[in-house]
Design an enzyme around this catalytic site. Structure first.
Site, PDB file in Angstrom:
ATOM      1  CE  LYS A  94       4.543  -6.325   8.576  1.00 33.26           C
ATOM      2  NZ  LYS A  94       3.214  -6.232   8.012  1.00 33.26           N
TER       3      LYS A  94
ATOM      4  CE1 TYR B 220       0.433  -3.198   7.516  1.00 27.38           C
ATOM      5  CE2 TYR B 220       0.666  -2.421   5.270  1.00 27.38           C
ATOM      6  CZ  TYR B 220       1.151  -2.528   6.559  1.00 27.38           C
ATOM      7  OH  TYR B 220       2.351  -1.960   6.869  1.00 27.38           O
TER       8      TYR B 220
ATOM      9  NE  ARG C  50      14.561  -2.347 -13.317  1.00 22.77           N
ATOM     10  CZ  ARG C  50      14.549  -2.523 -14.645  1.00 22.77           C
ATOM     11  NH1 ARG C  50      13.714  -3.368 -15.203  1.00 22.77           N
ATOM     12  NH2 ARG C  50      15.377  -1.834 -15.395  1.00 22.77           N
TER      13      ARG C  50
ATOM     14  CG  ASP D 134      -2.034  -9.678   2.823  1.00 19.03           C
ATOM     15  OD1 ASP D 134      -1.263 -10.485   3.384  1.00 19.03           O
ATOM     16  OD2 ASP D 134      -1.842  -8.441   2.838  1.00 19.03           O
TER      17      ASP D 134
HETATM   18  C1  LIG Z   1       2.805  -5.618   6.847  1.00 16.57           C
HETATM   19  C2  LIG Z   1       1.701  -6.076   5.992  1.00 16.57           C
HETATM   20  C3  LIG Z   1       1.658  -5.740   4.630  1.00 16.57           C
HETATM   21  C4  LIG Z   1       2.719  -4.883   3.986  1.00 16.57           C
HETATM   22  O1  LIG Z   1       3.958  -5.484   4.007  1.00 16.57           O
HETATM   23  P1  LIG Z   1       5.335  -4.621   3.948  1.00 16.57           P
HETATM   24  O2  LIG Z   1       6.365  -5.677   3.829  1.00 16.57           O
HETATM   25  O3  LIG Z   1       5.396  -3.834   5.217  1.00 16.57           O
HETATM   26  O4  LIG Z   1       5.221  -3.741   2.766  1.00 16.57           O
HETATM   27  C5  LIG Z   1       0.612  -6.210   3.877  1.00 16.57           C
HETATM   28  N1  LIG Z   1      -0.365  -6.962   4.417  1.00 16.57           N
HETATM   29  C6  LIG Z   1      -0.367  -7.297   5.719  1.00 16.57           C
HETATM   30  C7  LIG Z   1      -1.471  -8.127   6.258  1.00 16.57           C
HETATM   31  C8  LIG Z   1       0.656  -6.870   6.555  1.00 16.57           C
HETATM   32  O5  LIG Z   1       0.650  -7.190   7.859  1.00 16.57           O
END
Ligand SMILES: *Cc1c(COP(=O)(O)O)cnc(C)c1O
Length: 398
Positions: free
Chosen positions: A205, A108, A55, A180
């Site tokens: 993604k 998001y 962890r 982000d």
């Molecule tokens: C998918 C996504 C998230 C969250 O990511 P996860 O891996 O699904 O928790 C955060 N910000 C954006 C812009 C995203 O497309």
């Protein structure tokens, strides 16, 4: 089960090999054994590098983090078990009760939920403002504002934040600018080069890119803030598993090739969709008819994005006919997969919005977001031509 040394349950060390594996070994061990208490002291005090408990860190996380650091021009970034774990670590690990944070209106969905539900419950005040409009963000600033959280390209309408303006504003007011960068990826945009203080990613993604792993990453320009993020992630258990990191590393080896291919195909598909009779409008930031075209050209430095949104002229019936006829494309709520995926905000991310509000935001029943994958672009064009035509057959129920 005795091994060669007569030990009852512990495995022997790996057999010696003069040659080295070409793939990073997967290291699922939860614990790491030190020789002596003195050695453990040295590890905890930083005189020796050594893992203790997974962890707190493990080799597979460090290998991926190092790759992410190179891509973002950062140091010592923190891996998390998902993109949302990274967003949570930044918001909850760095803010305290009494602080105020401004979020982009088009964050998001789960980030919006954190802003609207969870942070206020913890005594952290939040305001949403349009990240494309610096004066709106400026107007939302309070004396206790600590952070502005935005995405560069919004989902699903693909508008661009005024990052240059926001960076200037945040610098002037001593506020952390958090970006982000999931949609844009460091291939198209490096937030630290544009004045951001903290960068967040969902590797789930495009970076890992195969829809088989959830993973996140967060890093600050200031190493002390990154250390706070790390401690919070370790304490709250937001850190990732070795296997997920191992898979993500494999995906990342081909990230740049995949990204380039997908965005080239996205540009081709966007132009093709614009020629189809059943398509009311196409949204792609690299097209001259996009409202933020100039900003996209400036911020994304000649790179594009793999996302294309468009609107069919029909209603729900046309949308159903479209996904049914879109042979070989997954109608699935994600993005950045090797295969092209379709999402339909009216039945998913924006389903809780009233139909009237959706119309006002341009998210009608005919609105689709396409995450373009690695298919042959000519084949993609053919599939979309057929599917849009199939949707046109039921236009009358709009
Ligand atoms: C998918 C996504 C998230 C969250 O990511 P996860 O891996 O699904 O928790 C955060 N910000 C954006 C812009 C995203 O497309």
């Amino acid at each position: 089960m005795k091994n060669a040394r007569g030990s009852l349950v512990r495995p022997d060390p790996l057999p010696a090999s003069a040659s080295q594996p070409v793939v990073t070994p997967l290291s699922p061990s939860v614990v790491y054994a030190s020789e002596t208490p003195d050695m453990l002291d040295d590890q905890y005090d930083g005189r020796l590098h050594g893992y203790t408990y997974s962890r707190e860190g493990h080799p597979n996380a460090d290998v991926v983090a190092a790759r992410m650091d190179v891509l973002e021009g950062a140091q010592g970034g923190v891996m998390t078990g998902s993109g949302m774990a990274a967003v949570s670590a930044v918001l909850m690990g760095l803010l305290s009760a009494g602080d105020h944070v401004i979020g982009g209106t088009q964050l998001y969905g789960r980030s919006l939920r954190l802003m609207n539900e969870d942070l206020p419950r913890l005594g952290i005040a939040t305001t949403l403002a349009d990240p494309g409009d610096v004066s709106a963000v400026r107007a939302a600033i309070r004396p206790e504002t600590r952070m502005v959280l935005v995405e560069v390209v919004s989902n699903p309408t693909l508008r661009l934040a005024d990052i240059t303006g926001l960076a200037g504003l945040c610098r002037e007011r001593g506020i952390l600018l958090v970006v982000d960068n999931t949609f844009t990826t460091p291939r198209a945009f490096r937030p630290f080069d544009h004045g951001a203080d903290i960068v967040i990613h969902s590797l789930t993604k495009l970076l890992a890119g195969h829809s088989d792993v959830m993973l996140g990453y967060a890093v600050a320009r200031d190493p002390e803030l990154t250390e706070k993020l790390r401690v919070f992630a370790v304490t709250t258990g937001l850190t990732p598993s070795p296997f997920d990191c191992w898979l993500a590393e494999r995906g990342m080896l081909s990230f740049e090739l995949r990204f380039d291919r997908a965005q080239q195909s996205a540009a081709i598909l966007a132009d093709h969709l614009a020629t189809l009779p059943g398509v009311r409008r196409v949204i792609y930031p690299m097209r001259p008819d996009h409202p933020d075209h100039a900003r996209a050209a400036q911020l994304l430095a000649g790179q594009g994005c793999n996302m294309v949104s468009f609107e069919l002229t029909g209603g729900r019936g046309a949308a159903n006919a479209f996904t049914r006829a879109a042979d070989g494309l997954s109608f699935a709520p994600t993005l950045g997969d090797v295969g092209t995926t379709l999402s339909h905000p009216a039945s998913s991310s924006h389903r809780s919005m009233s139909a009237a509000d959706r119309e006002a935001n341009g998210l009608s029943e005919g609105f689709f977001r396409v995450s373009v994958g690695l298919e042959d672009p000519e084949q993609l064009k053919a599939v979309f031509t057929d599917a849009v035509a199939a949707a046109g057959m039921v236009q009358s129920d709009a």
